[in-house]
Design a protein around this motif. Structure first.
Motif, mmCIF file in Angstrom:
data_model
loop_
_atom_site.group_PDB
_atom_site.id
_atom_site.type_symbol
_atom_site.label_atom_id
_atom_site.label_comp_id
_atom_site.label_asym_id
_atom_site.label_seq_id
_atom_site.Cartn_x
_atom_site.Cartn_y
_atom_site.Cartn_z
ATOM 1 N N PRO A 1 16.889 58.888 -9.882
ATOM 2 C CA PRO A 1 16.931 59.719 -8.669
ATOM 3 C C PRO A 1 16.992 61.213 -8.961
ATOM 4 C CG PRO A 1 19.028 58.574 -8.972
ATOM 5 C CD PRO A 1 18.072 58.045 -10.005
ATOM 6 N N GLU A 2 17.674 61.602 -10.008
ATOM 7 C CA GLU A 2 17.821 63.015 -10.329
ATOM 8 C C GLU A 2 16.482 63.640 -10.735
ATOM 9 O OE1 GLU A 2 20.885 65.825 -12.875
ATOM 10 O OE2 GLU A 2 20.916 63.671 -13.182
ATOM 11 N N ASN B 1 19.079 57.273 -5.057
ATOM 12 C CA ASN B 1 20.508 57.509 -5.250
ATOM 13 C C ASN B 1 21.325 56.651 -4.291
ATOM 14 O OD1 ASN B 1 22.691 58.879 -6.496
ATOM 15 N ND2 ASN B 1 22.885 60.177 -4.690
ATOM 16 N N GLU C 1 21.295 53.055 -5.496
ATOM 17 C CA GLU C 1 22.210 52.828 -6.630
ATOM 18 C C GLU C 1 23.632 52.571 -6.149
ATOM 19 O OE1 GLU C 1 22.210 56.079 -9.342
ATOM 20 O OE2 GLU C 1 20.336 55.479 -10.287
#
Length: 123
Positions: A88-89, A118, A121
């Protein structure tokens, strides 16, 4: 004789891995101190040894971004996404940089992908 060769190869690989980890540590320190050109050089050394090193790729992308080299940052985050499409980052950061270049729609798509991954997760 074969076991000696296997043992030597194993020890060489362990030493190489330790050396790469040390270079990565120094690169991260340089990034934290704002020594971006040193960080670039060191991350490049890590990636030459371990092309799929996620930490080195993420921080290399950040370094390019801090230097204002947005095309290189976008490409680096893209390389990380090719290796780890569920990061996601990487998606989020690439989206932010795309927006800085004026690619607002593509940037927002990337940002939303990062947010969605994110949230996924955390479920």
């Amino acid at each position: 004789m074969a076991s000696c060769t296997i043992s030597s190869s194993f020890h060489y690989q362990e030493r190489l891995k330790a050396a790469v980890e040390e270079i990565l540590h120094k690169a991260n320190e340089s990034l934290g101190k704002g020594e971006y050109n040193i960080a670039l050089y060191l991350y490049d050394k890590v990636i030459k040894q371990e092309p799929d090193n996620r930490i080195a790729l993420m921080n290399l992308g950040r370094t390019y971004e801090y230097l204002g080299d947005y095309p290189a940052a976008i490409q680096t985050y893209g390389s990380l996404i090719e290796i780890d499409q569920y990061n996601p980052e990487a998606w989020y950061n690439r989206g932010l940089v795309l927006k800085k270049t004026g690619a607002y729609v593509e940037g927002m798509i990337n940002i939303r992908m990062g947010i969605a991954l994110n949230l996924h997760e955390k479920l």
